[in-house]
Design an enzyme around this catalytic site. Structure first.
Site, PDB file in Angstrom:
ATOM      1  N   ASN A 144      13.103   8.330  -8.390  1.00  0.00           N
ATOM      2  CA  ASN A 144      13.205   8.082  -6.808  1.00  0.00           C
ATOM      3  C   ASN A 144      12.359   6.713  -6.263  1.00  0.00           C
ATOM      4  O   ASN A 144      12.792   5.950  -5.883  1.00  0.00           O
ATOM      5  CB  ASN A 144      13.050   8.925  -5.620  1.00  0.00           C
ATOM      6  CG  ASN A 144      11.444   9.377  -5.068  1.00  0.00           C
ATOM      7  OD1 ASN A 144      11.162  10.011  -6.388  1.00  0.00           O
ATOM      8  ND2 ASN A 144      11.505   9.525  -4.731  1.00  0.00           N
ATOM      9  N   CYS A 159      17.529   5.580  -2.657  1.00  0.00           N
ATOM     10  CA  CYS A 159      17.501   6.406  -3.643  1.00  0.00           C
ATOM     11  C   CYS A 159      18.410   7.271  -4.464  1.00  0.00           C
ATOM     12  O   CYS A 159      18.779   7.415  -5.216  1.00  0.00           O
ATOM     13  CB  CYS A 159      15.916   6.703  -3.886  1.00  0.00           C
ATOM     14  SG  CYS A 159      15.756   7.990  -1.865  1.00  0.00           S
ATOM     15  N   SER A 185       0.942  -1.267   0.058  1.00  0.00           N
ATOM     16  CA  SER A 185      -0.300  -0.082  -0.543  1.00  0.00           C
ATOM     17  C   SER A 185       0.692   1.405   0.022  1.00  0.00           C
ATOM     18  O   SER A 185       0.055   2.255  -0.278  1.00  0.00           O
ATOM     19  CB  SER A 185      -1.051  -0.102   1.799  1.00  0.00           C
ATOM     20  OG  SER A 185      -0.609   0.253   2.992  1.00  0.00           O
ATOM     21  N   GLY A 186       2.209   0.839   0.191  1.00  0.00           N
ATOM     22  CA  GLY A 186       2.885   2.391   0.548  1.00  0.00           C
ATOM     23  C   GLY A 186       3.442   2.801  -1.540  1.00  0.00           C
ATOM     24  O   GLY A 186       3.016   2.120  -2.629  1.00  0.00           O
ATOM     25  N   TYR A 187       4.134   3.565  -1.751  1.00  0.00           N
ATOM     26  CA  TYR A 187       4.934   3.969  -2.784  1.00  0.00           C
ATOM     27  C   TYR A 187       5.763   3.407  -3.506  1.00  0.00           C
ATOM     28  O   TYR A 187       5.700   2.875  -4.740  1.00  0.00           O
ATOM     29  CB  TYR A 187       5.251   5.477  -2.612  1.00  0.00           C
ATOM     30  CG  TYR A 187       4.306   6.631  -2.157  1.00  0.00           C
ATOM     31  CD1 TYR A 187       3.003   6.712  -2.821  1.00  0.00           C
ATOM     32  CD2 TYR A 187       4.657   7.647  -2.107  1.00  0.00           C
ATOM     33  CE1 TYR A 187       1.992   7.961  -2.024  1.00  0.00           C
ATOM     34  CE2 TYR A 187       3.995   9.103  -1.535  1.00  0.00           C
ATOM     35  CZ  TYR A 187       2.467   8.904  -1.581  1.00  0.00           C
ATOM     36  OH  TYR A 187       1.941   9.598  -1.593  1.00  0.00           O
ATOM     37  N   THR A 188       6.546   2.744  -2.751  1.00  0.00           N
ATOM     38  CA  THR A 188       6.839   1.833  -3.845  1.00  0.00           C
ATOM     39  C   THR A 188       6.140   0.213  -3.788  1.00  0.00           C
ATOM     40  O   THR A 188       6.400  -0.040  -4.821  1.00  0.00           O
ATOM     41  CB  THR A 188       8.265   0.998  -2.512  1.00  0.00           C
ATOM     42  OG1 THR A 188       8.804   2.789  -2.485  1.00  0.00           O
ATOM     43  CG2 THR A 188       9.254   0.478  -3.586  1.00  0.00           C
TER      44      THR A 188
END
Lengths: 355, 355, 355, 355
Positions: free
Chosen positions: B322, B149, B12-15
């Site tokens: 990133n 990143c 559920s995170g960005y990555t």
């Protein structure tokens, strides 16, 4: 007492507009004329829309300038030096915001700007208009130079360390400046085209930026090196998404192991009584260090530092509004010094938050 | 041949979302499960709105994960190390995008992350997942670590100079990273509140950033210093107005006078055949040097350099997204190496212009 | 004459901070206390970093408030109404910047805010604090309500047309507001998370926005419809990338064919002598119509219009800074009216350009 | 089967660059030539930096164009009409992305564009290239017109309501478009100068925008009004801070009281099977309605609606990327229709989140 009569040459650019805004609200000043070669006859507010309903002044032609008490020159670099004798006949005090009189040494000028300086005989007279470093000279000056916006932030941030003799000059000084789009001026072009400039993080001058010369000169003075700092100065500039504002991050290596208290003392002694310098270094919160965005419109230079004791390194951060403390605001502060006024006159706007 | 079955933990995170997007369109991969402790039962697109109409997958609970061919861990730092033995029972190949297995040395880990590593016995097995430096090891690896990143941009930008032995290691290496807001993750908070974060130029970590450790490790390897680079590394990080993207500006001092041709040769030899590295150094135009904004969504790392011969200094600039080359894209590239696929599979999006 | 003693309740939010900034520099006012339930004991500048070095005031607890001349309430909607009797014992004049006393009719309140108003007996006393419409009442008022930011722009933009009886009320009034992120307040959350909010063009309230009620009330008054405008009002609100600022675009249909001169006359008569309203309508240039960004920090409401004669339609545009003319600035202007001061006192900042 | 040979005229602008990017990765297409009067001889990537390392193509001169299977014209408005006969000798299928062939009626053209159309005899042949409305005609077409970016969003958003006969045409249709800077093209100028354009909310065309004509034509067709919709169409356009993207907010009045289920049915029937249209209407979350920013690079048009039953009004929101579904992406989709390919070929990029 009657008001100081001030005129502006080159009033259609960003610096000229900012000066006009400041002087319009300055309690001791009356703007007599604002000259512009390209806009003569038009209202100021046709170019500077924030001045609508605040002034009915129109731009005059440069050749129609009348005598006044202080003349501000906001011309492109190289334009004022050759005309300076003429401008000085118009006013007993001239403040030139271009780069033409920032460097006292014609050698340094030649190295960084290329070519002979057009008025070397005046270089000795001109005062580098940074009140925090040259307050006494400003009170006597008749020719004052504005200061480079990134140079101002860098010099103010670093001066206390150099003056205190803390810096290891065998190691390089690395300064990385982040800067907004207004610093490139009011003329549109490919590099300012919004779809390209918006959200950019653009290394526009990784090496060789001319503002380096001002650091070399002014930090050199503080070290008793009148020909300029002998230390290696690595200055790079990156354009970021911002209209107004500069953040300078400087890496300085120290010649001895110190603790943070020493740094606090050095900075407090240097700036504790300066009206436009704030030391910003907090333990918590979002604004722990200098942040240019909350300085838009203000004349503050906010300065912070962080010690990396293990590496004998200090990271110095300094933020300002490039059109204010980096140009027009600083010039008004210098004018206040020149006329013996309260240095903060006309410069009290504190900046906004949020913004 | 049947498709590689991939699962994501911490989706559920960005990555995790970026990985899901990449794997959904990867020609050789099938996503079998995406786990999320907080979102179990919900559709992926309820969290990642760009995936609407593209997948009907719902998040599963982490405890419901089934065996698969490759497991991607997108968990907060510190969360995966203690559970790694368990995750490895689920898949023969694990790629951990957290920081837990980036450092091979438990001493280095302790110095930069504090506290004992929870699974020191696995540190030797984990491969630092940067294909440009560890391609051969990746083809054999069963435990791969994602890369930081800002570390990725720095290491890729600097590796050719270190490998070629050009760097004066008596002088400091100064790296200043500018970074967008997505790097701080999907959880809202005071530092990501739009009125404060918008237009910010915020020194959030002037000294002591953990990504320094990855530079020390990886550049050390290139110099034959297995305990890490002995040179002084001054790394500072500034948040700028940008959602995705990093620009790293590194100041490197050289141990001999060289000319630009040498630099061109060194960089061309290092990266001429790399699919995701472009040398960006042009004489004119707005995009003369690496610019992160045109890399959003792409897996490129763009690298440029400028020589200051007089000071024996090179300024290296490296830009990437990133979430892509700095996280999910690089992890997919590493996966492609691990499975012997074409390294560019699923990673062909070139980025947009203008944007 | 001694200074007006002013206190602020709810001083840690954006409106409270803006009020504090304005009152600190107001020539006739002295801030006696700033209360905050959550920040009591902390310095104002720990929350409002633009006030560093400008004030040593700390937040007090709401229960420690002392009597003063004017009390500003910057509390969340619903919080002040129930406590109003108490607050009025502290000061003879109260200005409530929440929405609690904007509507004079308890029926209208109930329809738009839901539930009974907690202090209906005070509704008749409260004056809608828009000096341009209620200047005379303000000079007598003891309880004044702040105005909704988008409502203020809409009402000021439209009032001249309604007062002149030009509007065809059989046709709908369509108002589309574009608004910056600061209007949603200082509390972080998912909708203000920078990676999501940055660059957004978000329809957060396509129908049913509560500011509609203020339009209905105030434009109704101008039409002699004390129960509110009977015309259909279609108000929608879209969040755009901006911290401070609102642009309202209103589509009004006319009940007769008129030419532009009539519009010029109507607007000039309405606003020619208003210190904070500028008619912005130019033939050329980039700033032909109202632009909120150059109003940040200023108390101006800029208003423009364009006639579509063929369709008997006027498009009215009105811009302001939601924290200034849309909240704190307007409240100070109202205070100036209440105390018989020059209406522009403390409100002279003109806004910046470029910015 | 051999690849479709495609050429682009006017390849140095934003639409041309976007087309080049799409066609380079299109599985069934080979770019044979990209012509540019101003850039002939230069590499594509010198203008479109996202194409670095992806193609070695150089711009050719327009006069050196060779025959191909499909020719895309990305010329300024007015430039292609007079030359169309010539272009049609080069390729059996021509797609003109300018506005020259959007309107079928020379009367409508004259009213909105002024002056006689230079090739009225071709107006009847040209197909308005919106696959969702003209799929069948496209499969036979030899001359196809691109569609206006704001018109595309508006028409797609509104078509289902008009086709279903739900709209009260006695009431005005009010459409307010918010749009990014890339829509104004690649040529720098005062209105795109970053310090002025950044953070702008600029009403650049409150009335009289030419895209209105496309709404009048296409919605007219759906109502059986071949001379154009007779309803009053009030279209206004506001530039906001964004590079790519459009959000259209349309206020439509209904001729009967309906409930939301009817709307859902109407939209689902219209678009349930469309590959590039998503109905976006959620109860919670930040992305409840169409948001252009997550569509950058994608070919989706996201559509949402909200019913104001009391006022018999629907607010329709539609978002797209002006260079994709609003220009180049839609043109490739039209080309896919013309050649009988899978309509999504080369158009699968889903957009990024966060971004």
């Amino acid at each position: 007492m009657s008001r100081i009569r001030a005129a502006i040459v080159g009033g259609s650019g960003y610096t000229g507009g900012e000066l006009a805004r400041l002087l319009l609200f300055h309690p001791e000043v009356e703007i007599t004329q604002v000259a512009s070669g390209s806009r003569a006859g038009q209202f100021l507010h046709s170019v500077h829309p924030n001045l609508r309903k605040l002034t009915g002044i129109r731009f005059c032609r440069p050749e129609d300038l009348m005598p006044c008490d202080v003349l501000f020159l906001c011309l492109p670099h190289g334009a004022s030096a050759g005309m300076m004798e003429h401008y000085r006949t118009l006013a007993p005090r001239v403040i030139d915001l271009s780069a033409d009189f920032r460097l006292r040494s014609s050698t340094l000028y030649q190295r960084w700007y290329g070519g002979e300086h057009p008025a070397t005989h005046l270089l000795g007279e001109a005062v580098y208009g940074l009140p925090e470093l040259h307050r006494a000279e400003l009170s006597e000056a008749t020719l004052v130079s504005g200061t480079g916006c990134m140079a101002t932030a860098s010099i103010l941030g670093l001066a206390p360390l150099y003056r205190a003799g803390l810096v290891n000059e065998q190691m390089p000084l690395v300064v990385e400046a982040k800067i907004g789009s207004s610093a490139a001026g009011a003329a549109p072009g490919a590099s300012s085209h919004h779809p390209d400039r918006s959200g950019a993080v653009r290394s526009f001058q990784p090496t060789g930026h001319r503002h380096s010369a001002e650091l070399i000169q002014e930090l050199g003075v503080l070290r008793g090196q009148p020909d300029g700092l002998t230390q290696s100065v690595a200055f790079s500039a990156t354009a970021v998404e911002l209209v107004r504002g500069i953040l300078v991050t400087a890496h300085v290596f120290l010649n001895e192991q110190i603790d943070e208290k020493v740094l606090w003392r050095v900075y407090r002694e240097a700036y504790g009584r300066e009206p436009f310098i704030r030391i910003v270094k907090e333990r918590s919160g979002v604004y722990r260090y200098p942040e240019p965005k909350i300085l838009a419109g203000s004349n503050f230079c906010d300065i912070g530092f962080e010690l990396d004791a293990a590496q004998r390194r200090v990271v110095v951060m300094a933020a300002l509004d490039n059109l204010m403390k980096g140009a027009a605001g600083n010039a008004v502060q210098a004018m206040n010094c020149m006329f013996g006024l309260d240095e903060t006159a006309g410069l009290l706007f504190p900046g906004l938050h949020p913004v």
